[in-house]
Design an enzyme around this catalytic site. Structure first.
Site, PDB file in Angstrom:
ATOM      1  N   ARG A 110      28.234  41.058  43.191  1.00 17.93           N
ATOM      2  CA  ARG A 110      28.134  42.103  44.215  1.00 17.93           C
ATOM      3  C   ARG A 110      29.519  42.400  44.798  1.00 17.93           C
ATOM      4  NH1 ARG A 110      27.183  41.179  49.109  1.00 17.93           N
ATOM      5  NH2 ARG A 110      25.712  39.475  48.762  1.00 17.93           N
ATOM      6  N   TYR A 142      26.657  70.350  46.537  1.00 21.88           N
ATOM      7  CA  TYR A 142      25.570  69.685  45.797  1.00 21.88           C
ATOM      8  C   TYR A 142      24.428  69.339  46.762  1.00 21.88           C
ATOM      9  CZ  TYR A 142      23.066  66.103  43.251  1.00 21.88           C
ATOM     10  OH  TYR A 142      22.078  65.360  42.662  1.00 21.88           O
ATOM     11  N   ASP A 188      34.986  66.485  45.209  1.00 23.79           N
ATOM     12  CA  ASP A 188      33.979  66.110  44.218  1.00 23.79           C
ATOM     13  C   ASP A 188      34.377  66.827  42.929  1.00 23.79           C
ATOM     14  OD1 ASP A 188      31.732  65.985  42.545  1.00 23.79           O
ATOM     15  OD2 ASP A 188      30.310  65.976  44.210  1.00 23.79           O
ATOM     16  N   LYS A 245      27.365  62.221  34.789  1.00 23.21           N
ATOM     17  CA  LYS A 245      27.503  63.515  34.135  1.00 23.21           C
ATOM     18  C   LYS A 245      28.542  63.403  33.005  1.00 23.21           C
ATOM     19  CE  LYS A 245      24.695  64.654  37.520  1.00 23.21           C
ATOM     20  NZ  LYS A 245      25.133  65.227  38.789  1.00 23.21           N
TER      21      LYS A 245
HETATM   22  C1  LIG Z   1      24.868  64.942  40.167  1.00 24.00           C
HETATM   23  C2  LIG Z   1      25.914  65.223  41.191  1.00 24.00           C
HETATM   24  C3  LIG Z   1      26.137  64.328  42.253  1.00 24.00           C
HETATM   25  C4  LIG Z   1      25.275  63.105  42.492  1.00 24.00           C
HETATM   26  O1  LIG Z   1      25.436  62.146  41.504  1.00 24.00           O
HETATM   27  P1  LIG Z   1      24.287  61.077  41.081  1.00 24.00           P
HETATM   28  O2  LIG Z   1      24.943  60.309  39.992  1.00 24.00           O
HETATM   29  O3  LIG Z   1      23.090  61.878  40.648  1.00 24.00           O
HETATM   30  O4  LIG Z   1      23.978  60.264  42.289  1.00 24.00           O
HETATM   31  C5  LIG Z   1      27.170  64.616  43.126  1.00 24.00           C
HETATM   32  N1  LIG Z   1      27.921  65.721  42.994  1.00 24.00           N
HETATM   33  C6  LIG Z   1      27.721  66.610  41.997  1.00 24.00           C
HETATM   34  C7  LIG Z   1      28.599  67.812  41.908  1.00 24.00           C
HETATM   35  C8  LIG Z   1      26.716  66.396  41.066  1.00 24.00           C
HETATM   36  O5  LIG Z   1      26.512  67.292  40.091  1.00 24.00           O
END
Ligand SMILES: *Cc1c(COP(=O)(O)O)cnc(C)c1O
Length: 347
Positions: A20, A73, A144, A169
């Site tokens: 952890r 998002y 982001d 992603k």
């Molecule tokens: C999917 C996404 C997130 C969140 O990510 P998770 O892995 O689903 O928690 C944050 N920002 C953007 C732009 C995303 O497409």
């Protein structure tokens, strides 16, 4: 895979003790993504993109103000809304494409949250104008970078303090893990993020970290191919009479085109469009595809699509009839043929 390690006495800093706190299985991925993003400090791996985002928002002091895109998002918006209701933070929503609207809201703010391109409207923020405005006011800047990937955009070059990714992603790229990573510009910020991770337990499994590292090896070829496919599909959609509008920063008349051309190394492989006929026609298109996978999420090798407003928590800044395409690495001829037959539901 181990949860614990041989250790006696007071542990030396940096030695593995218990996973952890830290796991050697995370380090390769954390270092690789840091190298790609151009920061000397290793990234901090989390169990999801949202865990990385929650950790980053924890840096806002009690009652501090976060300035963020009205169209960020959906779960970033949901989290900041709930933190606002708990009076933990204050939020100011802005049009992130309009630096003149954003700048005055930065006075007295604690954090500027940038998403560019935004999910799913594909709006482009002026990174250099926004970061300069924030830095002169002592505001911490977060980007982001999920949609752009480090190969498409380098936020640290513009002076942002923290970059976050949903590594679910493009970074891992095969729709088989949920992971997040936050990257800091300096060690102090990094140690605040690792301390959040340890105390909240927002950790990734060793197996997922390994899968992400394996996926990352092909980031370059995946991004290159999916972007080429997206360029082609965006143009075909633009010329198609069944389409009401299409957004992709590569298109010369897209509102974000000139900014994206200046600050990005590629236009990405997400396309948003609306067919003529409204949301029911959009639903029918999604149901009729055979190669495109009707599913949420994006950035995988397989092409996916969805009507975003089918999610009840999608903000109403997103049009009801918007279909988001995540373009994968299949043959673009096959992708267009499938979309073309699905679009025949448009009267
Ligand atoms: C999917 C996404 C997130 C969140 O990510 P998770 O892995 O689903 O928690 C944050 N920002 C953007 C732009 C995303 O497409």
């Amino acid at each position: 895979m181990s949860s614990t390690f041989f250790s006696t006495g007071t542990p030396e800093p940096g030695t593995p003790i218990y996973t952890r706190y830290d796991s050697p299985s995370w380090h390769e991925f954390e270092e690789a993504v840091a190298a790609l993003e151009g920061t000397p400090v290793p990234g901090v791996l989390f169990g999801s993109g949202m865990a990385a985002i929650a950790a980053t928002l924890s840096l806002v002091p009690p009652g501090g103000r976060v300035v963020l895109p009205r169209t960020a998002y959906n779960t970033t918006l949901a989290l900041t809304d709930s933190l606002t209701q708990e009076k933990r933070i204050q939020v100011r929503h802005v049009d992130i494409t309009d630096a003149l609207e954003v700048t005055p809201s930065l006075s007295g703010a604690s954090m500027l949250w940038i998403e560019s391109p935004t999910n799913p409207l594909l709006e482009i923020a002026d990174l250099s104008a926004l970061v300069n405005a924030a830095r002169t006011r002592g505001v911490l800047v977060v980007a982001d970078n999920t949609f752009a990937t480090p190969l498409g955009q380098q936020p640290f070059d513009f002076g942002v303090d923290i970059v976050v990714h949903s590594a679910t992603k493009y970074l891992s790229g095969h729709s088989d893990v949920v992971l997040g990573i936050a990257l800091a510009a300096n060690d102090l910020l990094r140690s605040r993020l690792t301390s959040y991770r340890s105390t909240h337990g927002a950790i990734a499994s060793a197996m997922d970290a390994w899968l992400a590292l394996r996926g990352l090896r092909t980031l370059g070829v995946r991004v290159e191919r999916s972007q080429l496919n997206a360029l082609d599909l965006a143009r075909q959609l633009q010329d198609d009479p069944r389409i009401a509008w299409v957004r992709h920063p590569s298109l010369a008349d897209d509102p974000g085109h000139s900014l994206a051309s200046r600050q990005m190394m590629g236009y990405g492989s997400i396309i948003s469009f609306a067919p003529h006929g409204g949301q029911h026609v959009a639903d029918a298109i999604v149901e009729r595809t055979r190669l495109w996978v009707p599913a949420t999420s994006l950035g995988g090798v397989e092409s996916m699509l969805e009507r975003r407003r089918r999610h009840l928590h999608e903000p109403d800044t997103v049009p009801e009839d918007l279909i988001r395409l995540s373009v994968g690495i299949e043959s673009v001829v096959d992708l267009w043929a499938d979309l073309d037959q699905a679009l025949d539901v448009v009267q």
